[in-house]
Design an enzyme around this catalytic site. Structure first.
Site, mmCIF file in Angstrom:
data_model
loop_
_atom_site.group_PDB
_atom_site.id
_atom_site.type_symbol
_atom_site.label_atom_id
_atom_site.label_comp_id
_atom_site.label_asym_id
_atom_site.label_seq_id
_atom_site.Cartn_x
_atom_site.Cartn_y
_atom_site.Cartn_z
ATOM 1 N N GLY A 11 0.755 -1.343 -0.038
ATOM 2 C CA GLY A 11 -0.071 0.133 -0.086
ATOM 3 C C GLY A 11 0.752 1.265 0.086
ATOM 4 O O GLY A 11 1.972 0.977 -0.435
ATOM 5 N N CYS A 12 0.369 2.472 0.382
ATOM 6 C CA CYS A 12 1.017 3.640 0.376
ATOM 7 C C CYS A 12 2.432 3.494 1.240
ATOM 8 O O CYS A 12 2.241 3.148 2.425
ATOM 9 C CB CYS A 12 0.110 4.599 1.207
ATOM 10 N N PHE A 13 3.330 3.858 0.587
ATOM 11 C CA PHE A 13 4.758 3.593 1.092
ATOM 12 C C PHE A 13 5.017 4.421 2.667
ATOM 13 O O PHE A 13 5.680 4.108 3.483
ATOM 14 C CB PHE A 13 5.809 3.805 0.337
ATOM 15 N N TRP A 14 4.242 5.416 2.821
ATOM 16 C CA TRP A 14 4.489 5.906 4.062
ATOM 17 C C TRP A 14 4.097 5.248 5.321
ATOM 18 O O TRP A 14 4.938 5.412 6.200
ATOM 19 C CB TRP A 14 3.494 7.298 4.132
#
Length: 173
Positions: A11-14
């Site tokens: 998912g979102c790398f953050w």
């Protein structure tokens, strides 16, 4: 210290970066892009769905402090690997679940771990497991995003129970 590298997409790398930065034995975590056809893509290009890249984090770890199998357990616990090209509210092929390995041993271990993890899910695991292609670091503003902005992830959790079970954190009383 024996350093190894693996690249995870979840998912979102953050949020993925946020979780792996908290795992003892992980020495470096860098947000970036891999798995596509465009050399050195920008965030805007990756979001256009024309590059084939996934948002990922490259994780460097000391395998004397944390094993690859332990990192895989954190990976399975931190997101829903049964979702295809999405994670929670984030939708698109750049959010796919993937493990990009740096050795034949990691590839075999990841495949075996996926089989074991499948028993914990009702739907088939959609995670891709492939040898790591070229990695392209994301722009600076994506690195340590939550630490820089004072927020916490909205679709990833630090799997404290898994970290305790894996002996990476002391068990809570």
């Amino acid at each position: 210290m024996a350093r190894q590298t693996v690249t995870f997409g979840a998912g979102c790398f953050w949020g993925v970066e946020y979780v792996f930065r908290r795992v003892p034995g992980v020495t470096e975590v860098e947000a970036g892009y891999t798995g596509g056809i465009t050399p050195d893509p920008t965030y805007r290009e990756v979001c256009s769905h024309t590059t084939g890249h996934a948002e990922v984090v490259r994780v460097v770890f000391d395998d004397e402090q944390v094993s690859f199998d332990q990192l895989l357990e954190v990976f399975w616990a931190m997101h829903d690997p049964t979702q295809v090209d999405r994670q929670g509210p984030d939708v698109g092929d750049q959010y796919r679940s993937a493990i990009f390995t740096s050795s034949d041993e990691q590839l075999a271990a990841a495949e075996a771990s996926k089989e074991r993890a499948q028993t914990r899910f009702d739907r088939p695991i959609a995670t891709q497991i492939l040898p790591a292609p070229a990695f392209y670091p994301a722009e600076d503003y994506h690195q340590a995003y939550y630490e820089k902005n004072g927020h916490e992830p909205y679709c990833h959790v630090v799997p404290v129970k898994v970290l305790e079970e894996q002996g990476l954190l002391p068990a809570r009383g």
